[in-house]
Design a protein around this motif. Sequence first.
Motif, PDB file in Angstrom:
ATOM      1  N   GLU A  57      10.232 -13.627  28.937  1.00 47.92           N
ATOM      2  CA  GLU A  57      10.091 -14.522  30.094  1.00 47.92           C
ATOM      3  C   GLU A  57       9.046 -14.044  31.092  1.00 47.92           C
ATOM      4  O   GLU A  57       8.234 -14.868  31.578  1.00 47.92           O
ATOM      5  CB  GLU A  57      11.430 -14.741  30.777  1.00 47.92           C
TER       6      GLU A  57
ATOM      7  N   LEU B 151       5.669 -15.164  30.007  1.00 48.73           N
ATOM      8  CA  LEU B 151       5.445 -16.592  30.221  1.00 48.73           C
ATOM      9  C   LEU B 151       5.098 -16.867  31.677  1.00 48.73           C
ATOM     10  O   LEU B 151       4.277 -17.745  31.980  1.00 48.73           O
ATOM     11  CB  LEU B 151       6.679 -17.390  29.803  1.00 48.73           C
ATOM     12  N   ALA B 152       5.711 -16.113  32.592  1.00 47.63           N
ATOM     13  CA  ALA B 152       5.400 -16.273  34.010  1.00 47.63           C
ATOM     14  C   ALA B 152       3.946 -15.901  34.282  1.00 47.63           C
ATOM     15  O   ALA B 152       3.252 -16.576  35.058  1.00 47.63           O
ATOM     16  CB  ALA B 152       6.348 -15.432  34.851  1.00 47.63           C
TER      17      ALA B 152
ATOM     18  N   ALA C   3       1.749 -18.695  33.029  1.00 48.60           N
ATOM     19  CA  ALA C   3       1.771 -19.835  33.952  1.00 48.60           C
ATOM     20  C   ALA C   3       0.857 -19.578  35.145  1.00 48.60           C
ATOM     21  O   ALA C   3       0.171 -20.494  35.631  1.00 48.60           O
ATOM     22  CB  ALA C   3       3.198 -20.108  34.406  1.00 48.60           C
TER      23      ALA C   3
ATOM     24  N   ARG D 134      11.698 -24.099  30.175  1.00 42.77           N
ATOM     25  CA  ARG D 134      11.626 -23.580  31.534  1.00 42.77           C
ATOM     26  C   ARG D 134      10.180 -23.421  31.998  1.00 42.77           C
ATOM     27  O   ARG D 134       9.881 -23.530  33.185  1.00 42.77           O
ATOM     28  CB  ARG D 134      12.353 -22.235  31.600  1.00 42.77           C
ATOM     29  N   TYR D 135       9.279 -23.142  31.045  1.00 46.76           N
ATOM     30  CA  TYR D 135       7.861 -22.941  31.360  1.00 46.76           C
ATOM     31  C   TYR D 135       7.059 -24.014  30.632  1.00 46.76           C
ATOM     32  O   TYR D 135       6.332 -23.736  29.672  1.00 46.76           O
ATOM     33  CB  TYR D 135       7.419 -21.536  30.964  1.00 46.76           C
TER      34      TYR D 135
ATOM     35  N   VAL E 262       3.291 -23.789  29.645  1.00 46.80           N
ATOM     36  CA  VAL E 262       2.850 -22.723  28.744  1.00 46.80           C
ATOM     37  C   VAL E 262       2.997 -23.159  27.290  1.00 46.80           C
ATOM     38  O   VAL E 262       4.111 -23.460  26.842  1.00 46.80           O
ATOM     39  CB  VAL E 262       3.665 -21.435  28.980  1.00 46.80           C
TER      40      VAL E 262
END
Length: 261
Positions: free
Chosen positions: A130, A133-134, A137, A166-167, A170
Amino acid sequence: MVTDVHAHVTVDTAAQLARAAAAGVDRTVLLSTRVHPEQAHTLAEVRAEFARLTAVVGGAAAAEDEVRAAMGEVVRALDAHPGAAIGFASMPSALPVERLGAWFEPFLARPDIVGIGEITPPPGQAARIEPVLAVSAEYGGLPVLVHGFAPNTLEDLRTYAELAARYSSVPLIVGALGGFHALDLVELAAARRNLYLDLSSALQVFAVSAAAREVPDQCLFGSNTPYGDVVAARHTVEAAIADPAVRTLVLGDNFQRILAG
């Protein structure tokens, strides 16, 4: 433009890219690696390299200098072969979250490094991707390639799909068509538009056919060099996908769309 989205840099990149050209590949995405089975010549050497690979995919932590050296191989290959190769940036698996941005910044500042991967969380711990992925983004939604073959589990693939939801900005690419769980991965991708399928190392040609039929806009051509062969991978795609328009999407147009944002 035909693009191989999953190729690990080898000890002879010139020969690697010549093989890609023989397969009609215009551009190869080079990923870093700390394992080089292509340089093994005896059974004992092959076993030693695969023992290292087993440790890597099993989640063994790597020292930062090891990963930096592996990324150095990618950078040198990109410098030597402009146009024929682009790269993704990898990371040490145990890198603290607060240092991720500083780690990736010098790599992602290069125009020829266009994504992140291959990220290989330990089996059962897919949620650990995660923070990556942040970071993606924050950079506008760079593609992120994650390990999808064993020892990753079906629950790991489901976690990838949940994180993709959630993303949503991406493009999350699951490597090797999910290994033993290919058909489950196709179903997950059908419900999540930013979940992409790397078709490399597919275990059955019918799984490639199913993926291209159900989610043609989310399938990406890959070879998984040196564990797969780019010419053979091209033949597999052409054998599995009869529709020339879908084949064109898979071989390059889908990835080009990802890069275009």
